[in-house]
Write a protein that holds these residues in place. Structure first.
Motif, PDB file in Angstrom:
ATOM      1  N   GLN A 210       9.617  -4.027 -21.025  1.00 45.46           N
ATOM      2  CA  GLN A 210       9.352  -4.383 -19.629  1.00 45.46           C
ATOM      3  C   GLN A 210      10.071  -3.414 -18.700  1.00 45.46           C
ATOM      4  OE1 GLN A 210      10.803  -8.190 -18.203  1.00 45.46           O
ATOM      5  NE2 GLN A 210       9.033  -8.425 -16.864  1.00 45.46           N
ATOM      6  N   HIS A 211       9.327  -2.819 -17.799  1.00 43.21           N
ATOM      7  CA  HIS A 211       9.888  -1.895 -16.813  1.00 43.21           C
ATOM      8  C   HIS A 211       9.886  -2.581 -15.456  1.00 43.21           C
ATOM      9  CE1 HIS A 211       9.672   1.956 -14.274  1.00 43.21           C
ATOM     10  NE2 HIS A 211      10.858   1.939 -14.844  1.00 43.21           N
ATOM     11  N   THR A 212      11.046  -2.598 -14.806  1.00 44.87           N
ATOM     12  CA  THR A 212      11.202  -3.320 -13.548  1.00 44.87           C
ATOM     13  C   THR A 212      11.820  -2.419 -12.486  1.00 44.87           C
ATOM     14  OG1 THR A 212      11.583  -5.386 -14.756  1.00 44.87           O
ATOM     15  CG2 THR A 212      12.189  -5.359 -12.422  1.00 44.87           C
ATOM     16  N   VAL A 213      11.209  -2.421 -11.300  1.00 42.60           N
ATOM     17  CA  VAL A 213      11.759  -1.697 -10.151  1.00 42.60           C
ATOM     18  C   VAL A 213      11.902  -2.691  -9.003  1.00 42.60           C
ATOM     19  CG1 VAL A 213      11.380   0.112  -8.441  1.00 42.60           C
ATOM     20  CG2 VAL A 213      10.775   0.513 -10.839  1.00 42.60           C
ATOM     21  N   LEU A 214      13.140  -2.988  -8.649  1.00 44.98           N
ATOM     22  CA  LEU A 214      13.448  -3.916  -7.559  1.00 44.98           C
ATOM     23  C   LEU A 214      14.149  -3.129  -6.463  1.00 44.98           C
ATOM     24  CD1 LEU A 214      13.599  -6.823  -6.440  1.00 44.98           C
ATOM     25  CD2 LEU A 214      15.765  -7.088  -7.684  1.00 44.98           C
ATOM     26  N   ALA A 215      13.505  -2.988  -5.321  1.00 46.42           N
ATOM     27  CA  ALA A 215      14.028  -2.150  -4.236  1.00 46.42           C
ATOM     28  C   ALA A 215      14.223  -2.960  -2.958  1.00 46.42           C
ATOM     29  CB  ALA A 215      13.069  -0.998  -3.975  1.00 46.42           C
ATOM     30  N   PHE A 216      15.253  -2.585  -2.188  1.00 46.95           N
ATOM     31  CA  PHE A 216      15.566  -3.253  -0.927  1.00 46.95           C
ATOM     32  C   PHE A 216      15.594  -2.230   0.204  1.00 46.95           C
ATOM     33  CE2 PHE A 216      17.886  -5.303  -4.381  1.00 46.95           C
ATOM     34  CZ  PHE A 216      17.479  -6.629  -4.266  1.00 46.95           C
ATOM     35  N   GLU A 217      15.215  -2.685   1.383  1.00 48.06           N
ATOM     36  CA  GLU A 217      15.358  -1.861   2.595  1.00 48.06           C
ATOM     37  C   GLU A 217      15.854  -2.740   3.727  1.00 48.06           C
ATOM     38  OE1 GLU A 217      11.819   0.202   3.622  1.00 48.06           O
ATOM     39  OE2 GLU A 217      11.732   1.361   1.752  1.00 48.06           O
ATOM     40  N   GLY A 218      16.632  -2.142   4.630  1.00 49.19           N
ATOM     41  CA  GLY A 218      17.113  -2.867   5.795  1.00 49.19           C
ATOM     42  C   GLY A 218      18.261  -3.806   5.533  1.00 49.19           C
ATOM     43  N   LEU A 219      18.986  -3.622   4.441  1.00 54.28           N
ATOM     44  CA  LEU A 219      20.112  -4.507   4.152  1.00 54.28           C
ATOM     45  C   LEU A 219      21.254  -4.270   5.137  1.00 54.28           C
ATOM     46  CD1 LEU A 219      20.297  -4.250   0.249  1.00 54.28           C
ATOM     47  CD2 LEU A 219      19.473  -6.186   1.587  1.00 54.28           C
ATOM     48  N   PRO A 220      21.971  -5.318   5.529  1.00 57.10           N
ATOM     49  CA  PRO A 220      23.126  -5.135   6.415  1.00 57.10           C
ATOM     50  C   PRO A 220      24.208  -4.333   5.712  1.00 57.10           C
ATOM     51  CG  PRO A 220      23.004  -7.394   5.593  1.00 57.10           C
ATOM     52  CD  PRO A 220      21.724  -6.731   5.213  1.00 57.10           C
ATOM     53  N   SER A 221      25.087  -3.735   6.483  1.00 55.13           N
ATOM     54  CA  SER A 221      26.087  -2.818   5.935  1.00 55.13           C
ATOM     55  C   SER A 221      26.999  -3.484   4.910  1.00 55.13           C
ATOM     56  CB  SER A 221      26.942  -2.233   7.064  1.00 55.13           C
ATOM     57  OG  SER A 221      27.562  -3.276   7.801  1.00 55.13           O
ATOM     58  N   ASN A 222      27.252  -4.782   5.044  1.00 54.76           N
ATOM     59  CA  ASN A 222      28.190  -5.435   4.126  1.00 54.76           C
ATOM     60  C   ASN A 222      27.589  -5.687   2.739  1.00 54.76           C
ATOM     61  OD1 ASN A 222      26.434  -7.372   5.229  1.00 54.76           O
ATOM     62  ND2 ASN A 222      27.863  -9.036   4.776  1.00 54.76           N
ATOM     63  N   VAL A 223      26.300  -5.465   2.570  1.00 55.62           N
ATOM     64  CA  VAL A 223      25.699  -5.660   1.244  1.00 55.62           C
ATOM     65  C   VAL A 223      24.902  -4.437   0.808  1.00 55.62           C
ATOM     66  CG1 VAL A 223      25.580  -8.178   1.366  1.00 55.62           C
ATOM     67  CG2 VAL A 223      23.684  -6.809   2.272  1.00 55.62           C
ATOM     68  N   ARG A 224      25.162  -3.310   1.414  1.00 57.42           N
ATOM     69  CA  ARG A 224      24.395  -2.110   1.086  1.00 57.42           C
ATOM     70  C   ARG A 224      24.695  -1.566  -0.304  1.00 57.42           C
ATOM     71  NH1 ARG A 224      24.377   0.961   6.960  1.00 57.42           N
ATOM     72  NH2 ARG A 224      22.787  -0.382   7.898  1.00 57.42           N
ATOM     73  N   ASN A 225      25.714  -2.107  -0.931  1.00 56.32           N
ATOM     74  CA  ASN A 225      26.006  -1.669  -2.290  1.00 56.32           C
ATOM     75  C   ASN A 225      25.159  -2.403  -3.326  1.00 56.32           C
ATOM     76  OD1 ASN A 225      27.947   0.235  -1.587  1.00 56.32           O
ATOM     77  ND2 ASN A 225      29.584  -1.305  -1.529  1.00 56.32           N
ATOM     78  N   THR A 226      24.290  -3.296  -2.858  1.00 61.73           N
ATOM     79  CA  THR A 226      23.384  -3.973  -3.784  1.00 61.73           C
ATOM     80  C   THR A 226      22.598  -2.915  -4.555  1.00 61.73           C
ATOM     81  OG1 THR A 226      23.161  -5.855  -2.293  1.00 61.73           O
ATOM     82  CG2 THR A 226      21.461  -5.583  -3.978  1.00 61.73           C
ATOM     83  N   PRO A 227      22.593  -2.999  -5.877  1.00 63.72           N
ATOM     84  CA  PRO A 227      21.996  -1.934  -6.694  1.00 63.72           C
ATOM     85  C   PRO A 227      20.472  -1.947  -6.723  1.00 63.72           C
ATOM     86  CG  PRO A 227      22.780  -3.680  -8.097  1.00 63.72           C
ATOM     87  CD  PRO A 227      23.198  -4.047  -6.693  1.00 63.72           C
ATOM     88  N   GLY A 228      19.855  -1.708  -5.579  1.00 62.21           N
ATOM     89  CA  GLY A 228      18.408  -1.612  -5.545  1.00 62.21           C
ATOM     90  C   GLY A 228      17.939  -0.319  -6.191  1.00 62.21           C
ATOM     91  N   ALA A 229      16.721  -0.349  -6.716  1.00 65.94           N
ATOM     92  CA  ALA A 229      16.183   0.823  -7.406  1.00 65.94           C
ATOM     93  C   ALA A 229      15.383   1.692  -6.445  1.00 65.94           C
ATOM     94  CB  ALA A 229      15.292   0.376  -8.562  1.00 65.94           C
ATOM     95  N   THR A 230      15.131   2.910  -6.875  1.00 61.83           N
ATOM     96  CA  THR A 230      14.248   3.811  -6.137  1.00 61.83           C
ATOM     97  C   THR A 230      13.111   4.229  -7.062  1.00 61.83           C
ATOM     98  OG1 THR A 230      15.566   5.739  -6.797  1.00 61.83           O
ATOM     99  CG2 THR A 230      16.128   4.688  -4.701  1.00 61.83           C
ATOM    100  N   GLY A 231      12.056   4.768  -6.459  1.00 57.53           N
ATOM    101  CA  GLY A 231      10.918   5.195  -7.256  1.00 57.53           C
ATOM    102  C   GLY A 231       9.941   4.070  -7.507  1.00 57.53           C
ATOM    103  N   ASP A 232       8.935   4.347  -8.309  1.00 59.02           N
ATOM    104  CA  ASP A 232       7.859   3.393  -8.570  1.00 59.02           C
ATOM    105  C   ASP A 232       7.895   2.894 -10.002  1.00 59.02           C
ATOM    106  OD1 ASP A 232       6.724   3.622  -5.989  1.00 59.02           O
ATOM    107  OD2 ASP A 232       5.739   5.497  -6.589  1.00 59.02           O
ATOM    108  N   VAL A 233       7.404   1.684 -10.186  1.00 60.05           N
ATOM    109  CA  VAL A 233       7.294   1.126 -11.523  1.00 60.05           C
ATOM    110  C   VAL A 233       6.210   1.882 -12.300  1.00 60.05           C
ATOM    111  CG1 VAL A 233       5.530  -0.600 -10.947  1.00 60.05           C
ATOM    112  CG2 VAL A 233       7.171  -1.068 -12.784  1.00 60.05           C
ATOM    113  N   MET A 234       6.383   2.005 -13.606  1.00 63.84           N
ATOM    114  CA  MET A 234       5.342   2.633 -14.413  1.00 63.84           C
ATOM    115  C   MET A 234       4.063   1.804 -14.356  1.00 63.84           C
ATOM    116  SD  MET A 234       7.210   3.720 -17.982  1.00 63.84           S
ATOM    117  CE  MET A 234       8.978   4.031 -18.038  1.00 63.84           C
TER     118      MET A 234
END
Length: 254
Positions: A210-234
């Motif tokens: 299973q290939h998973t890409v979970l991405a976030f945008e617009g997060l507030p500065s205090n949670v910007r370290n959330t490990p969101g992914a970049t790129g597209d899912v296969m």
């Protein structure tokens, strides 16, 4: 602790946690395929001139530290998690799926883009790989049907329904894949989730990739370290090729 048998979880969900008392059921079902796992096939003998009857030598699965030419690195097992190597001999679910003398395998991987690759399944003796694969797909669909509320979240849409692929190098291997995407927004925060999953089955193993890409945008500065992914899912087709490669890289002598 019991490692879940391979099955496929509904595509809208993240893979199930690797802790708890239902690991075997999860592994076979989880696709979930993530859960994969008929009749009991105890005593299957390899009487096929030293191979699986299709040119594929019997093998066992040992997940390496890196996969897909080193692009994905294995994540450490957390305290309390299953190590993914449980003995499934005599397991009722494995028997129903046509897996004899089974041994579970499971591992989570991540690449430099924080994209996730989750692998789980069982090696053993599989008398009828196509039948086992079809049973796993049916289990995945059943799991999705039981969670209609979750399936509807985030505008989830199926990009590719369960489809059989014949990637290069897949002689003697049955592969079926599916993929979905969803996106949601709350105020300035947007979330994008792509999940593709493939199940493979042959005479020596059944597995889920299973290939998973979970991405976030617009997060507030205090949670910007959330490990969101970049790129597209296969895509489902791309993952089918990767699945055969994962199988090859994880194969060991039986």
């Amino acid at each position: 602790m019991n490692t879940p048998l391979p099955t496929a979880p509904p595509l809208h969900q993240q893979p199930p946690p690797r802790r708890g008392g239902r690991r075997r059921t999860a592994l076979l079902a989880g696709s979930a395929a993530l859960l994969i796992a008929g009749a009991a096939v105890g005593g299957v003998l390899w009487l096929r001139d030293g191979d699986g009857g299709d040119g594929t030598e019997p093998y066992t699965v040992a997940l390496p530290d890196r996969l897909l030419d080193g692009a994905y690195k294995k994540e450490p097992v957390r305290p309390g998690d299953a190590d993914g190597t449980e003995d499934l001999t005599g397991d009722a679910q494995a028997g129903k799926l046509g897996i004899a003398h089974g041994k579970g395998f499971m591992g989570g991987y991540v690449n430099d883009k924080k994209q996730k690759l989750n692998i789980y399944g069982a090696s053993g003796d599989i008398a009828d790989p196509r039948k086992t694969l079809d049973a796993l797909v049916a289990m995945a669909d059943e799991g999705t049907a039981k969670h209609p509320a979750a399936a509807a979240d985030g505008g989830r849409r199926t990009v590719t329904p369960w489809t059989e692929f014949h990637p290069s190098g897949s002689r003697g291997v049955f592969v079926k894949c599916t993929s979905s995407k969803s996106a949601s927004r709350t105020g300035a925060i947007s979330v994008r989730l792509g999940i593709s999953q493939c199940l493979w089955a042959d005479h020596s193993a059944v597995g889920s990739v299973q290939h998973t890409v979970l991405a976030f945008e617009g997060l507030p500065s205090n949670v910007r370290n959330t490990p969101g992914a970049t790129g597209d899912v296969m895509s489902a087709e791309e993952l089918s090729e990767a699945t055969v490669k994962v199988r090859d890289e994880a194969r060991g002598k039986k």
